[in-house]
Design a protein around this motif. Structure first.
Motif, PDB file in Angstrom:
ATOM      1  N   LEU A  19       0.856  -1.186   0.000  1.00 57.36           N
ATOM      2  CA  LEU A  19       0.000   0.000   0.000  1.00 57.36           C
ATOM      3  C   LEU A  19       0.893   1.238   0.000  1.00 57.36           C
ATOM      4  O   LEU A  19       1.488   1.574   1.021  1.00 57.36           O
ATOM      5  CB  LEU A  19      -0.909   0.003   1.232  1.00 57.36           C
ATOM      6  CG  LEU A  19      -1.748  -1.251   1.457  1.00 57.36           C
ATOM      7  CD1 LEU A  19      -2.455  -1.178   2.801  1.00 57.36           C
ATOM      8  CD2 LEU A  19      -2.730  -1.444   0.323  1.00 57.36           C
ATOM      9  N   GLN A  20       0.981   1.891  -1.123  1.00 55.03           N
ATOM     10  CA  GLN A  20       1.830   3.072  -1.215  1.00 55.03           C
ATOM     11  C   GLN A  20       1.237   4.217  -0.402  1.00 55.03           C
ATOM     12  O   GLN A  20       0.033   4.487  -0.501  1.00 55.03           O
ATOM     13  CB  GLN A  20       1.986   3.504  -2.670  1.00 55.03           C
ATOM     14  CG  GLN A  20       2.709   2.482  -3.518  1.00 55.03           C
ATOM     15  CD  GLN A  20       3.014   3.008  -4.893  1.00 55.03           C
ATOM     16  OE1 GLN A  20       4.164   3.138  -5.228  1.00 55.03           O
ATOM     17  NE2 GLN A  20       1.998   3.302  -5.691  1.00 55.03           N
ATOM     18  N   PRO A  21       2.042   4.921   0.366  1.00 55.98           N
ATOM     19  CA  PRO A  21       1.529   6.040   1.163  1.00 55.98           C
ATOM     20  C   PRO A  21       1.063   7.212   0.301  1.00 55.98           C
ATOM     21  O   PRO A  21       0.343   8.074   0.788  1.00 55.98           O
ATOM     22  CB  PRO A  21       2.722   6.432   2.041  1.00 55.98           C
ATOM     23  CG  PRO A  21       3.910   5.923   1.321  1.00 55.98           C
ATOM     24  CD  PRO A  21       3.464   4.692   0.576  1.00 55.98           C
ATOM     25  N   THR A  22       1.432   7.223  -0.963  1.00 55.31           N
ATOM     26  CA  THR A  22       1.025   8.316  -1.849  1.00 55.31           C
ATOM     27  C   THR A  22      -0.382   8.118  -2.415  1.00 55.31           C
ATOM     28  O   THR A  22      -0.819   8.898  -3.263  1.00 55.31           O
ATOM     29  CB  THR A  22       2.020   8.461  -3.013  1.00 55.31           C
ATOM     30  OG1 THR A  22       2.150   7.196  -3.678  1.00 55.31           O
ATOM     31  CG2 THR A  22       3.375   8.934  -2.507  1.00 55.31           C
ATOM     32  N   SER A 115      -8.811   7.594  -6.733  1.00 56.72           N
ATOM     33  CA  SER A 115      -7.602   7.020  -7.317  1.00 56.72           C
ATOM     34  C   SER A 115      -6.493   8.050  -7.467  1.00 56.72           C
ATOM     35  O   SER A 115      -5.820   8.123  -8.479  1.00 56.72           O
ATOM     36  CB  SER A 115      -7.938   6.400  -8.680  1.00 56.72           C
ATOM     37  OG  SER A 115      -8.791   5.298  -8.506  1.00 56.72           O
ATOM     38  N   VAL A 116      -6.319   8.842  -6.453  1.00 54.68           N
ATOM     39  CA  VAL A 116      -5.282   9.872  -6.469  1.00 54.68           C
ATOM     40  C   VAL A 116      -3.949   9.249  -6.042  1.00 54.68           C
ATOM     41  O   VAL A 116      -3.858   8.632  -4.991  1.00 54.68           O
ATOM     42  CB  VAL A 116      -5.636  11.034  -5.510  1.00 54.68           C
ATOM     43  CG1 VAL A 116      -4.519  12.061  -5.479  1.00 54.68           C
ATOM     44  CG2 VAL A 116      -6.952  11.658  -5.919  1.00 54.68           C
ATOM     45  N   ASP A 117      -2.951   9.393  -6.892  1.00 53.97           N
ATOM     46  CA  ASP A 117      -1.593   8.980  -6.565  1.00 53.97           C
ATOM     47  C   ASP A 117      -0.781  10.265  -6.478  1.00 53.97           C
ATOM     48  O   ASP A 117      -0.550  10.935  -7.483  1.00 53.97           O
ATOM     49  CB  ASP A 117      -1.050   8.046  -7.655  1.00 53.97           C
ATOM     50  CG  ASP A 117       0.289   7.435  -7.289  1.00 53.97           C
ATOM     51  OD1 ASP A 117       0.687   7.497  -6.107  1.00 53.97           O
ATOM     52  OD2 ASP A 117       0.945   6.894  -8.193  1.00 53.97           O
ATOM     53  N   TYR A 122      -0.504  19.690  -6.547  1.00 49.99           N
ATOM     54  CA  TYR A 122      -1.951  19.822  -6.742  1.00 49.99           C
ATOM     55  C   TYR A 122      -2.682  18.535  -6.383  1.00 49.99           C
ATOM     56  O   TYR A 122      -3.829  18.561  -5.941  1.00 49.99           O
ATOM     57  CB  TYR A 122      -2.284  20.275  -8.166  1.00 49.99           C
ATOM     58  CG  TYR A 122      -2.191  19.193  -9.215  1.00 49.99           C
ATOM     59  CD1 TYR A 122      -3.299  18.409  -9.514  1.00 49.99           C
ATOM     60  CD2 TYR A 122      -1.002  18.967  -9.905  1.00 49.99           C
ATOM     61  CE1 TYR A 122      -3.220  17.413 -10.479  1.00 49.99           C
ATOM     62  CE2 TYR A 122      -0.924  17.978 -10.856  1.00 49.99           C
ATOM     63  CZ  TYR A 122      -2.028  17.201 -11.147  1.00 49.99           C
ATOM     64  OH  TYR A 122      -1.947  16.215 -12.096  1.00 49.99           O
ATOM     65  N   GLU A 123      -2.021  17.377  -6.549  1.00 50.66           N
ATOM     66  CA  GLU A 123      -2.647  16.106  -6.176  1.00 50.66           C
ATOM     67  C   GLU A 123      -2.766  15.983  -4.657  1.00 50.66           C
ATOM     68  O   GLU A 123      -3.746  15.429  -4.154  1.00 50.66           O
ATOM     69  CB  GLU A 123      -1.847  14.938  -6.754  1.00 50.66           C
ATOM     70  CG  GLU A 123      -1.918  14.900  -8.269  1.00 50.66           C
ATOM     71  CD  GLU A 123      -0.881  14.018  -8.917  1.00 50.66           C
ATOM     72  OE1 GLU A 123      -1.181  13.447  -9.981  1.00 50.66           O
ATOM     73  OE2 GLU A 123       0.246  13.910  -8.387  1.00 50.66           O
ATOM     74  N   LEU A 124      -1.806  16.531  -3.935  1.00 49.48           N
ATOM     75  CA  LEU A 124      -1.895  16.558  -2.476  1.00 49.48           C
ATOM     76  C   LEU A 124      -3.063  17.434  -2.047  1.00 49.48           C
ATOM     77  O   LEU A 124      -3.832  17.058  -1.160  1.00 49.48           O
ATOM     78  CB  LEU A 124      -0.590  17.075  -1.865  1.00 49.48           C
ATOM     79  CG  LEU A 124      -0.584  17.233  -0.349  1.00 49.48           C
ATOM     80  CD1 LEU A 124      -0.876  15.911   0.353  1.00 49.48           C
ATOM     81  CD2 LEU A 124       0.746  17.819   0.111  1.00 49.48           C
TER      82      LEU A 124
END
Length: 138
Positions: A19-22, A115-117, A122-124
């Motif tokens: 599970l990636q933390p991003t 589904s945000v990686d 801006y994704e944060l």
């Protein structure tokens, strides 16, 4: 994969869930559903999300060039998916023997909205907004 393979060889495990933390918008329900697919099929599972099928490359003169037949998928009635980075599951033996997540993998489809990686600022910001909406129950 070297770090993952080392963990599999060092720890006693049957199944590896990465599970990636991003990718903070996945839920425990997503993880449980993906694990169920793995347990039922015995295959690796990778979470994916729908993507828009209009992909192009740019040449040196900034001219658009379609990548393969991907731009024709809407007419064919099919959908295009991409890994979203949220969930990777495989048997420990597959990884230890030099295999990867991608070997005979099944998809676990997640909504695009979760589904945000996070690779860009801006994704944060979007992930924080979505998490705050989840906390507030809206």
């Amino acid at each position: 994969m070297e770090v993952v393979r080392h963990a599999v060889e060092t720890l006693d495990m049957k199944t590896l869930v990465y599970l990636q933390p991003t990718s903070p918008l996945r839920t425990s329900d997503d993880i449980d559903a993906a694990l169920f697919i793995h347990q039922e099929s015995g295959m690796s599972v990778i979470s994916v999300a729908k993507v828009k099928p209009w992909l192009f490359e740019l040449d040196e003169g900034s001219m658009l060039h379609s990548i393969g037949k991907i731009s024709d998928t809407r007419q064919q009635g099919s959908q295009v998916y991409a890994p979203n980075g949220a969930i990777y599951i495989a048997s420990a033996s597959r990884i230890a023997s030099g295999g990867s997540w991608w070997d005979a993998a099944r998809a676990y489809v997640m909504a695009s909205s979760v589904s945000v990686d996070i690779d860009e600022p801006y994704e944060l910001m979007f992930a924080e907004l979505m998490l705050n909406k989840r906390i507030q129950g809206s």
